[in-house]
Design an enzyme around this catalytic site. Structure first.
Site, PDB file in Angstrom:
ATOM      1  NE  ARG A 164     -83.854 -68.990  -4.440  1.00 33.77           N
ATOM      2  CZ  ARG A 164     -83.128 -69.660  -3.728  1.00 33.77           C
ATOM      3  NH1 ARG A 164     -82.228 -70.598  -4.019  1.00 33.77           N
ATOM      4  NH2 ARG A 164     -83.147 -69.205  -2.480  1.00 33.77           N
ATOM      5  CD  GLU A 287     -86.825 -64.319   1.352  1.00 34.36           C
ATOM      6  OE1 GLU A 287     -86.488 -63.695   0.306  1.00 34.36           O
ATOM      7  OE2 GLU A 287     -87.034 -65.207   1.855  1.00 34.36           O
ATOM      8  CG  ASP A 361     -90.891 -68.538  -0.957  1.00 34.22           C
ATOM      9  OD1 ASP A 361     -91.297 -68.085  -2.150  1.00 34.22           O
ATOM     10  OD2 ASP A 361     -89.877 -68.768  -0.464  1.00 34.22           O
ATOM     11  CD  GLU A 383     -94.059 -62.452  -6.752  1.00 32.51           C
ATOM     12  OE1 GLU A 383     -94.394 -61.313  -6.144  1.00 32.51           O
ATOM     13  OE2 GLU A 383     -92.990 -63.058  -6.654  1.00 32.51           O
ATOM     14  CD  GLU A 389     -86.984 -70.661  -4.784  1.00 35.29           C
ATOM     15  OE1 GLU A 389     -87.613 -69.843  -5.086  1.00 35.29           O
ATOM     16  OE2 GLU A 389     -86.429 -70.756  -3.542  1.00 35.29           O
TER      17      GLU A 389
HETATM   18  C1  GCV Z   1     -86.230 -63.268  -4.789  1.00 32.70           C
HETATM   19  C2  GCV Z   1     -87.894 -67.129  -1.945  1.00 32.70           C
HETATM   20  C3  GCV Z   1     -86.705 -67.494  -2.908  1.00 32.70           C
HETATM   21  C4  GCV Z   1     -85.875 -66.199  -2.937  1.00 32.70           C
HETATM   22  C5  GCV Z   1     -86.658 -64.965  -3.405  1.00 32.70           C
HETATM   23  C6  GCV Z   1     -87.979 -64.872  -2.451  1.00 32.70           C
HETATM   24  C7  GCV Z   1     -88.767 -63.879  -2.976  1.00 32.70           C
HETATM   25  O1  GCV Z   1     -87.545 -66.878  -0.606  1.00 32.70           O
HETATM   26  O2  GCV Z   1     -85.887 -68.555  -2.029  1.00 32.70           O
HETATM   27  O3  GCV Z   1     -85.009 -66.400  -3.704  1.00 32.70           O
HETATM   28  O4  GCV Z   1     -85.837 -63.847  -3.492  1.00 32.70           O
HETATM   29  O5  GCV Z   1     -88.608 -65.829  -2.461  1.00 32.70           O
HETATM   30  O6  GCV Z   1     -89.749 -64.093  -3.654  1.00 32.70           O
HETATM   31  O7  GCV Z   1     -88.467 -62.471  -2.720  1.00 32.70           O
END
Ligand code: GCV
Length: 697
Positions: A164, A287, A361, A383, A389
């Site tokens: 990102r 994830e 998100d 955060e 993004e």
């Molecule tokens: C670092 C979202 C973003 C991911 C990111 C994730 C996170 O899903 O698309 O790229 O991964 O947030 O904050 O862990």
């Protein structure tokens, strides 16, 4: 090189040389350009000789004009200050005071703190004060940070790519570190110090275990050495399964003594190389990242085990609450709260739980995360995402100050008057360990952030981390003045453009509380039709739930009851469409297209009007920027003008693609006089961008 004369007390040392910044206006200097071209006569008197004080002195020489009054830099312990009877109490470790005083018979501006870091922050604050039109006489300023850990999170991978990231490759050249210490590392630290940032997590939260190997620890140590005099500590994201991958253990179960011992030894090794190492950031069970849940242990078990490893060294753990599980059918917006709320009070006292500003998100707009205020016995770190993004990557002009403050100013409803900022800065529950994290938008692009205006988001994050009560507009004005100079018309115009720009993105990507409508993978451009991805909550259709009858996610009692995760008064507000702010309407409610919004228009008419308003705002920014052509240097003006043209095109694309899709679902005509989409839906669906930047891999 320029020759300058430096004043050290009564001594005058002539002919010392300092480098001046490159003259091209390519954005490299960020907001730190000198106010005047000559710095030769500026006098500074430094009472002390730490590396940090020397840097502070250099900054003042570099930035202040020759006619500025002489400045004395000092720490509170300096004997010369005794007679002034100044109050250093309450300034803490990092605070500063700036006062016009008479010292040894001379009228000077005193910049002082309890520590040399305080004096450094004071030097930058004085520069800001004078460069934003503050008077040079009778100065009386004092400030200390309300938040302890003000940290950038770099989602930088060891191969130089940035997840990102839209400003080129990673700033860290892992390959040539630790030998080659790129001067940019110093410039990066300097920029951060100028806005009060005091920590940086070097690597992606989607972490590779390799970052914990000896060669990479040495690389991180080289960066730490460069950052130290600027008051910046380094942190590392860690992969929870590292004991298996690097240590050859059979498990990463946090309750296993061998696992805990492995992490302790690893922490000891890191602290031998980086004595002031900040600690660990962890994305676990999210994830695809491993975590304690893989072993039936809780997030608290995992965090506390790591916290024990760094505790004796003074380190901390930032444990992310961004979790949602593929096996969990619960509304994604509820899952982090469900998982973490029961753990309140179970975390070690050197752990912060890091919570995204919203429950999903980093969307262009989300209501504040329901965990804020709901875990009073746990320090919650907020955060934000500085990199855009979901707000047009590097090209779109979207000033995030209003997004940040909208969340910080939100009332949690848990205690009378309590805001998210009160929770974050520890005021609410008297936590001493507090923090704010921003996902960095910095890369190797010459202008660091991909565009001049993206620099404002880095700047705003730092300023708000220092003081979450600042206004987004005041920050925008200060940034504009520091970046473009004192011209009133420029500052006014730029501030006006910035202040509405995030709302414009909301409008042309999906207003009224719609979210997560973007294309798959790279997240570039519209994709409200996407419905075929493996996990339901990866699909935009999961979020908007549009059909012929209506649109929106019912998160009230009749639906997922995410509303129930908010405290009484807030929950009551969100429980009914009539009391929910229109900007969040479809986040919480599924409503008929014919639902009447406050001004009497139907929901459909209103949604269409928002799309048009967003596009019109961009066109207006182009006009406003056009009017500044003679007042901004050609290089930055041209790049911004070009990016605004791209934004205009892409705002129309978002509008047209979205309208084409909604009409295919609701079968409603466009309101009279509204321009139809340029292409049919099939055309928009066929657009592919496999090489868009910043993708996860
Ligand atoms: C670092 C979202 C973003 C991911 C990111 C994730 C996170 O899903 O698309 O790229 O991964 O947030 O904050 O862990």
């Amino acid at each position: 090189m320029n020759r300058v004369r430096i004043w050290l007390g009564a001594l005058s040392i002539p002919l010392m040389t300092v480098p001046l910044p490159a003259s091209a206006e390519d954005g490299y200097a960020l907001w730190l350009k000198p106010a005047a071209s000559s710095v030769r006569q500026m006098k500074a008197n430094r009472l002390g000789d730490s590396a940090t004080l020397m840097l502070a002195e250099r900054e003042l020489r570099h930035a202040l004009s020759p006619d500025a009054p002489p400045v004395v830099l000092a720490t509170a312990s300096s004997p010369s200050l005794k007679m002034l009877g100044l109050k250093f109490k309450g300034l803490g470790d990092e605070g500063y005071l700036i006062r016009s005083v008479t010292l040894d018979g001379r009228k000077v501006i005193l910049v002082a703190g309890n520590s040399d870091r305080g004096a450094l922050y004071g030097a930058f604050a004085l520069i800001r004060h004078l460069n934003t039109g503050g008077p040079a006489e009778s100065i009386d300023l004092r400030s200390s940070p309300k938040v302890k850990l003000r940290v950038l999170n770099h989602w930088d991978n060891l191969d130089g790519s940035v997840e990102r990231g839209y400003a080129g490759q990673s700033l860290w050249d892992w390959w040539t570190l630790p030998d080659f210490r790129d001067p940019r590392y110093t410039d990066y630290a300097r920029a951060n110090a100028s806005i009060g940032i005091n920590g940086t997590v070097l690597n992606n939260v989607n972490a590779k275990a390799d970052s914990l190997t000896a060669p990479y620890i040495a690389k991180a140590a080289a960066l730490a050495d460069i950052f130290r005099p600027w008051g910046i500590r380094v942190y590392l994201s860690v992969r929870f399964s590292a004991p298996i991958e690097l240590g050859g253990l059979k498990t990463a179960d946090p309750r296993d003594p061998a696992v805990a011992a492995w992490w302790r030894a690893k922490a000891d090794e890191i602290y031998r190389a980086i004595p002031d190492f900040g600690g660990f950031l962890v994305k676990a069970n999210s994830e695809g990242q491993p975590g304690p849940r893989d072993y039936g242990a809780s997030h608290a078990d995992g965090a506390n085990m790591l916290a024990a490893a760094v505790r004796d060294h003074g380190g901390i753990v930032m444990w992310r609450a961004f979790v949602y599980a593929e096996t969990d059918p619960e509304d994604r917006a509820k899952q982090a709260y469900s998982e973490f709320k029961p753990l309140d009070g179970k975390f070690a006292d050197n752990v912060l739980v890091q919570v995204k500003n919203g429950a999903i998100d980093f969307q262009p707009r989300e209501p504040f995360h329901p965990l804020f205020g709901a875990m009073p016995r746990t320090p919650l770190m907020i955060e934000f995402q500085i990199t855009k993004e979901y707000l047009g990557f590097a090209t779109h002009l979207a000033y995030l100050g209003p997004l940040f403050t909208e969340v910080l100013d939100a009332r949690t409803g848990h205690r009378p008057g309590e805001t998210v900022a009160d929770v974050v800065d520890g005021k609410a529950e008297h936590h001493k360990l507090t923090g704010m994290a921003g996902v960095a938008n910095i890369g190797r692009d010459r202008d660091w952030s991909g565009s001049t205006f993206n620099q404002a988001n880095w700047y705003a994050f730092g300023r708000l981390a220092w003081d979450p009560d600042l206004s987004a507009e005041a920050i925008a004005r200060a940034w504009a003045a520091q970046t473009f100079g004192p011209d009133r018309q420029v500052i006014d115009t730029v501030t006006t453009m910035m202040m509405g720009s995030r709302e414009a993105v909301v409008d042309y990507t999906g207003a009224l509380g719609l979210a997560h409508l973007m294309a798959t993978g790279h997240h570039y451009g519209p994709g409200p039709w996407v419905s075929e991805l493996a996990r339901p909550e990866w699909n935009p259709v999961y979020y908007h739930r549009a059909d012929a009858a209506g649109i929106g996610f019912d998160r009230t009692e009749s639906g997922s009851n995410a509303v129930g995760q908010y405290a009484g008064p807030v929950a009551r507000t969100f429980a009914k469409p009539g009391t929910t702010p229109e900007s969040m309407l479809l986040w919480f409610h599924h409503l008929p297209w014919t639902y009447r919004v406050a001004d009497g228009r139907s929901l459909w008419e209103d949604l269409v009007a928002h799309y048009d308003r967003g596009v019109a705002y961009v066109a207006n920014m182009q006009k406003q920027w056009g009017g500044l052509r003679d007042k901004i240097d050609a290089e930055r003006w041209q790049k911004t003008a070009t990016y605004l043209a791209i934004q205009n095109r892409e705002a129309q694309w978002w509008r047209d693609a979205s309208l084409a899709y909604w009409m295919s679902v609701n079968h409603l005509p466009l309101p009279a006089g509204v321009r139809p989409p340029e292409h049919d839906l099939a055309w928009y669906k066929a657009q592919q961008y496999p090489h868009a930047p910043g993708q996860a891999h």
